[in-house]
Design an enzyme around this catalytic site. Structure first.
Site, mmCIF file in Angstrom:
data_model
loop_
_atom_site.group_PDB
_atom_site.id
_atom_site.type_symbol
_atom_site.label_atom_id
_atom_site.label_comp_id
_atom_site.label_asym_id
_atom_site.label_seq_id
_atom_site.Cartn_x
_atom_site.Cartn_y
_atom_site.Cartn_z
ATOM 1 N N ASP A 1 2.195 3.184 2.851
ATOM 2 C CA ASP A 1 1.041 4.083 2.851
ATOM 3 C C ASP A 1 1.413 5.525 2.523
ATOM 4 O OD1 ASP A 1 -1.440 5.219 3.165
ATOM 5 O OD2 ASP A 1 -1.837 4.386 5.127
ATOM 6 N N HIS B 1 -5.810 -1.490 6.189
ATOM 7 C CA HIS B 1 -5.951 -1.055 7.583
ATOM 8 C C HIS B 1 -6.823 -2.043 8.361
ATOM 9 C CE1 HIS B 1 -3.865 2.521 6.459
ATOM 10 N NE2 HIS B 1 -4.841 2.962 5.694
ATOM 11 N N HIS C 1 -9.655 0.735 1.192
ATOM 12 C CA HIS C 1 -9.502 1.227 2.565
ATOM 13 C C HIS C 1 -10.740 0.829 3.360
ATOM 14 C CE1 HIS C 1 -7.006 4.812 0.848
ATOM 15 N NE2 HIS C 1 -6.177 3.959 1.404
ATOM 16 N N HIS D 1 0.837 -1.203 0.000
ATOM 17 C CA HIS D 1 0.000 0.000 0.000
ATOM 18 C C HIS D 1 0.869 1.248 0.000
ATOM 19 C CE1 HIS D 1 -3.785 2.068 0.399
ATOM 20 N NE2 HIS D 1 -3.353 2.764 1.432
#
Length: 473
Positions: free
Chosen positions: A338, A287, A250, A68
């Site tokens: 991220d 996440h 997400h 990610h």
């Protein structure tokens, strides 16, 4: 417009002899690696003789997939660390991020991504999943080529020599219940059909091969409605190469997201997604920080990958996932950088364990009776889960996988003289005075040699010039 030339053609096959190498089944000695001209491993043989194969300068470990990344956010690292309000949160950070994104031009994105991907390689990441949601010019104006910014990212990955899974993002709405998008979200907004056309355009310009893959990413359940998600998934599966293409989303990153979802439909985000889609190992739930017991069990049973980004999650104040439960359930998972405030595989794994230690107030939380060395367990599982998330054959040192691997520095003061079974513990849980990564191979091609990338000086200069321009008032 980027030129989109192939910078790294296939090279003839090669071989390497490793005194110690981490295979999927654990550490092995005297391992001979051989790969073909396409960059695929054809032989991984322990207890071998070196023959005429060159000797690795240190222990060899698989390259880590980075599942990610938002490349452009690397250039805003450190710009949001001053209090704007006593209630600063993810949501106030997001507003600042949107403002920064408005300044980016195509050449900026390409320069940022190129430098970032070189940084990733030098850190031991050999693949990246780019969660790419910048599609249009500022204000939402379409580029002449809708793939302009996607192709800039692809050019950067080719220049750097990193494996790429590009995930163009579907962003329809500004919140649950099909809320109107915010002004600063105009560069992101598209439709399912636009996304599918973009993927077809990318396949035409740069067809999938051993180094690149195209999936899609519905941004989140607050940004995509059920009909849009269903259309995107069904149509993707019908596209050439789409049947097993990865889908990333997400989900459940923030408690407010969970509360808003409950208030809107009476279901938690992961629960809602499970009711809408049949999840499997082609899905990556990024996440998934805030899940109920039932959601943990259902996600593990589905085979979906949970994408953990500990450094960014800590930076944004997201919260701490129950990683002990996640691993105990046997869920697939991997790690990502991220927002790219840190490009460090080791720090992601370390923080994952340390967050659990702080919560449970004990040590070696993520070890098990079968795998008592925390670092070995985390590293091996992160490679396997990350490979699933990429949709590419990058699951470690085994025949049929890509020849993506890292040679550690055998002279590193914190690694020298360690037994193989101690190496990952020293790598992850000991701060190093330098970079313990010596050489990096991607698809059999050495892209980092003696700690250096051939393009790093030029990429650094272009990145610095880009940041300087973006930070001007």
């Amino acid at each position: 417009m980027a030129t989109h030339n192939e910078q790294h053609p296939n090279t003839p096959g090669g071989q390497l002899f490793c005194r110690s190498a981490l295979l999927p089944q654990g550490w092995r000695s005297d391992v001979l690696l051989r790969w073909n001209a396409d960059g695929d491993l054809t032989e991984v043989t322990p207890d071998s003789a070196p023959g005429d194969a060159p000797l690795a300068a240190g222990a060899v470990i698989p390259g880590m997939p980075n599942l990610h990344s938002h490349a452009f956010q690397r250039a805003m690292a450190g710009l949001t660390e001053t209090m704007g309000s006593p209630t600063d949160s993810f949501w106030s950070w997001r507003t600042l991020m949107y403002r920064f994104a408005q300044r980016l031009q195509p050449q900026h994105l390409e320069a940022i991504a190129r430098h970032l991907y070189i940084e990733m390689l030098k850190a031991g990441y050999t693949s990246v999943c780019e969660f790419h949601y910048l599609h249009h010019a500022p204000g939402g104006v379409a580029y002449d080529d809708p793939a302009e910014l996607s192709l800039r990212v692809m050019q950067a990955s080719q220049d750097a020599g990193i494996g790429m899974t590009l995930l163009p993002v579907l962003y329809q709405y500004g919140g649950f219940g099909s809320a109107a998008p915010l002004e600063h979200q105009a560069r992101f907004i598209s439709s399912p059909q636009w996304m599918l056309d973009l993927r077809a355009r990318l396949q035409q310009a740069l067809p999938e091969n051993g180094m690149r893959r195209y999936g899609v990413a519905p941004h989140s359940l607050r940004a995509v409605d059920a009909d849009g998600l269903a259309q995107l998934v069904a149509s993707l599966r019908a596209q050439p190469g789409g049947a097993d293409a990865p889908i990333h989303i997400h989900i459940a990153e923030q408690t407010r997201e969970v509360d808003d979802c409950l208030a809107w439909c009476g279901k938690r985000p992961v629960q809602l997604l499970l009711s809408q889609q049949q999840l499997d190992a082609r899905w990556c739930l990024v996440h998934a920080t805030h899940m109920s017991d039932d959601e943990y069990a259902a996600v593990a049973q589905s085979g979906a990958v949970v994408g953990l980004c500990p450094t960014t999650e800590a930076n944004l104040g997201d919260g701490i996932i129950d990683a002990q439960r996640l691993l105990a359930d046997g869920a697939n998972w991997g790690v990502g950088s991220d927002s790219n405030i840190a490009i460090n595989v080791r720090s992601e794994l370390r923080l994952l364990e340390y967050g659990q230690r702080l919560h449970h107030r004990r040590r070696n939380v993520l070890a098990s009776q079968a795998a008592p060395a925390v670092a070995d367990r985390l590293f091996t599982q992160a490679v396997a889960g990350g490979a699933l998330a990429t949709g590419r054959r990058v699951a470690g040192l085994a025949a049929g996988q890509r020849a993506d691997f890292v040679v550690l520095d055998g002279d590193d003061i914190n690694l020298a003289d360690r037994a193989p079974e101690q190496l990952l513990s020293a790598l992850v849980f000991c701060e190093h005075e330098g970079n313990p990564v010596r050489d990096v191979h991607v698809g059999g091609r050495r892209v980092v040699a003696d700690g250096r990338h051939a393009l790093e000086e030029g990429a650094r200069a272009a990145y610095r010039a880009t940041v300087s321009e973006l930070l001007k008032d």
